[in-house]
Design an enzyme around this catalytic site. Structure first.
Site, mmCIF file in Angstrom:
data_model
loop_
_atom_site.group_PDB
_atom_site.id
_atom_site.type_symbol
_atom_site.label_atom_id
_atom_site.label_comp_id
_atom_site.label_asym_id
_atom_site.label_seq_id
_atom_site.Cartn_x
_atom_site.Cartn_y
_atom_site.Cartn_z
ATOM 1 N N GLN A 68 24.303 -10.360 -39.992
ATOM 2 C CA GLN A 68 24.756 -9.173 -39.261
ATOM 3 C C GLN A 68 23.608 -8.231 -38.883
ATOM 4 O O GLN A 68 23.819 -7.272 -38.158
ATOM 5 C CB GLN A 68 25.810 -8.427 -40.066
ATOM 6 C CG GLN A 68 27.100 -9.223 -40.144
ATOM 7 C CD GLN A 68 28.169 -8.491 -40.906
ATOM 8 O OE1 GLN A 68 27.902 -7.817 -41.894
ATOM 9 N NE2 GLN A 68 29.397 -8.624 -40.455
ATOM 10 N N ASN A 69 22.403 -8.501 -39.372
ATOM 11 C CA ASN A 69 21.264 -7.681 -38.951
ATOM 12 C C ASN A 69 20.967 -8.049 -37.505
ATOM 13 O O ASN A 69 20.896 -9.215 -37.139
ATOM 14 C CB ASN A 69 20.052 -7.911 -39.842
ATOM 15 C CG ASN A 69 18.981 -6.867 -39.586
ATOM 16 O OD1 ASN A 69 18.472 -6.745 -38.472
ATOM 17 N ND2 ASN A 69 18.645 -6.114 -40.611
ATOM 18 N N ARG A 70 20.757 -7.023 -36.679
ATOM 19 C CA ARG A 70 20.603 -7.250 -35.244
ATOM 20 C C ARG A 70 19.156 -7.396 -34.791
ATOM 21 O O ARG A 70 18.873 -7.466 -33.609
ATOM 22 C CB ARG A 70 21.284 -6.093 -34.495
ATOM 23 C CG ARG A 70 22.774 -6.197 -34.693
ATOM 24 C CD ARG A 70 23.568 -4.967 -34.865
ATOM 25 N NE ARG A 70 22.963 -3.862 -35.570
ATOM 26 C CZ ARG A 70 23.313 -2.602 -35.350
ATOM 27 N NH1 ARG A 70 24.199 -2.309 -34.449
ATOM 28 N NH2 ARG A 70 22.779 -1.625 -36.043
ATOM 29 N N PHE A 71 18.218 -7.479 -35.723
ATOM 30 C CA PHE A 71 16.799 -7.531 -35.377
ATOM 31 C C PHE A 71 16.484 -8.629 -34.367
ATOM 32 O O PHE A 71 15.874 -8.391 -33.323
ATOM 33 C CB PHE A 71 15.958 -7.727 -36.647
ATOM 34 C CG PHE A 71 14.487 -7.768 -36.380
ATOM 35 C CD1 PHE A 71 13.760 -6.596 -36.236
ATOM 36 C CD2 PHE A 71 13.822 -8.979 -36.247
ATOM 37 C CE1 PHE A 71 12.397 -6.632 -35.970
ATOM 38 C CE2 PHE A 71 12.467 -9.023 -35.989
ATOM 39 C CZ PHE A 71 11.754 -7.850 -35.843
ATOM 40 N N SER B 232 17.815 -1.785 -37.285
ATOM 41 C CA SER B 232 18.622 -2.909 -36.794
ATOM 42 C C SER B 232 19.663 -3.347 -37.825
ATOM 43 O O SER B 232 20.466 -4.233 -37.561
ATOM 44 C CB SER B 232 17.705 -4.091 -36.435
ATOM 45 O OG SER B 232 17.010 -4.551 -37.576
#
Length: 171
Positions: A43-46, A141
């Protein structure tokens, strides 16, 4: 709060001699520590943000992500080398040993440093600013940063990242 665990950063910085910008996080999440690579929590958008900035597929494996970073002259690391932490909670971080950025900066062409999130910037300012280093804040992020949807993160990150890379090319 449950007990804190004292943890040493489990993997090396990602960079090469052609790296031009450095993006620093605070400390790897539990998921990243398990997978032994940056921003591994699904789920981290980095990685999605970087893919959008360069309008390119990043890939799903660590090897593909490393190749993506290298092709865009991006280095990754974290502000913290060791700390006491509860799970992945930045707010629980205590007993910090900062990373030594000097060798990375000496062995690359990095001219701009970014911090991914407020905690990373706070720790950078505490431990690196006295060394004469400066960093630019990027909204986190992390999925915990609900105030920023993916499109808003890209809107903020994109001009900063692309401008830093263009500056290096103008030299």
């Amino acid at each position: 709060m449950s007990s804190l665990e004292h943890v040493t950063h489990p993997f090396a910085p990602e960079y090469d001699s052609a790296s031009q910008i450095l993006i620093l996080g605070s400390f790897p999440s539990v998921q990243s520590r398990k997978q032994n690579f940056y921003y591994a929590h699904p789920q981290n958008r980095f990685w999605k943000v970087l893919g959008e900035i360069f309008n390119e597929e990043v890939g799903s494996t660590a090897k593909q992500k490393k190749a993506f970073l290298k092709s865009h002259h991006i280095a990754l690391w974290d502000v913290i080398e060791q700390c006491s932490i509860h799970g992945s909670s930045d707010s629980s971080i205590r007993d910090v040993t900062p990373t030594n950025l000097s060798f990375l900066l000496e062995q690359s062409e990095i001219t701009t440093i970014f911090c991914n999130g407020k905690k990373a910037l706070q720790l950078f300012d505490r431990y690196q600013k006295p060394n004469g280093l400066h960093a630019i804040y990027l909204p986190s992020s992390s999925p915990a940063n609900a105030a920023f949807r993916l499109d808003k993160l890209v809107e903020v990150w994109k001009p900063l990242i692309l401008d830093a890379l263009k500056k290096e090319h103008r030299k």
